[in-house]
Design a protein around this motif. Sequence first.
Motif, short mmCIF file in Angstrom:
data_model
loop_
_atom_site.label_atom_id
_atom_site.label_comp_id
_atom_site.label_asym_id
_atom_site.label_seq_id
_atom_site.Cartn_x
_atom_site.Cartn_y
_atom_site.Cartn_z
N SER A 68 0.83 -1.20 0.00
CA SER A 68 0.00 0.00 0.00
C SER A 68 0.87 1.25 0.00
CB SER A 68 -0.94 0.00 1.20
OG SER A 68 -0.20 0.01 2.41
N ALA A 91 -9.06 11.19 -3.23
CA ALA A 91 -8.91 10.04 -2.33
C ALA A 91 -9.74 8.86 -2.83
CB ALA A 91 -9.31 10.43 -0.92
N ASN A 92 -10.94 9.12 -3.29
CA ASN A 92 -11.79 8.04 -3.81
C ASN A 92 -11.17 7.39 -5.04
OD1 ASN A 92 -13.73 8.34 -1.81
ND2 ASN A 92 -14.93 9.81 -3.00
N GLU A 95 -7.91 5.33 -4.12
CA GLU A 95 -8.17 4.04 -3.47
C GLU A 95 -8.16 2.89 -4.47
OE1 GLU A 95 -11.84 4.31 -1.33
OE2 GLU A 95 -10.93 5.38 0.36
N GLU A 96 -8.54 3.19 -5.71
CA GLU A 96 -8.60 2.16 -6.74
C GLU A 96 -7.22 1.57 -7.05
OE1 GLU A 96 -10.64 3.76 -10.15
OE2 GLU A 96 -12.39 4.34 -8.95
N ASN A 98 -4.81 1.48 -4.62
CA ASN A 98 -4.26 1.18 -3.30
C ASN A 98 -3.43 2.32 -2.70
OD1 ASN A 98 -4.43 -0.67 -1.24
ND2 ASN A 98 -2.53 -1.69 -1.78
N THR A 100 -3.73 5.77 -0.28
CA THR A 100 -4.53 6.52 0.69
C THR A 100 -4.02 7.96 0.71
OG1 THR A 100 -4.80 4.53 2.04
CG2 THR A 100 -5.20 6.64 3.12
N LYS A 102 -3.83 11.25 3.04
CA LYS A 102 -3.96 11.74 4.41
C LYS A 102 -3.62 13.22 4.42
CE LYS A 102 -2.87 7.44 6.82
NZ LYS A 102 -1.96 6.78 7.76
#
Length: 106
Positions: A68, A91-92, A95-96, A98, A100, A102
Amino acid sequence: MSVVESNKIDAMGKSKEKKELSLLITDHLEWENEYEHLVILQDKINSYLAFIESKQYESTYPQDNFESFVIEIHFQHGMTDNCLKFLETVANQAEEINVTIKVEME
């Protein structure tokens, strides 16, 4: 290095377990010109995503197989509502692959 240098990684490090790679973006810009700031931020994030997808990190960490990735963005001057919406969208999508996103504010 900073958010305005879209072709450079501000900082990079791996978790102790060597399963996660973290990339840092430092954003020192104020928000007088919100649109320009968002374009700069978008360019930097896109550069980081390309770095991850093309596995350029392997030149620094050739023995590690990361599961990740994290892009951590540190804002010196907070975020606007539009920035928050933009980062939620990013962010969405991230995610596809892997990744993230922050956010930290000083």
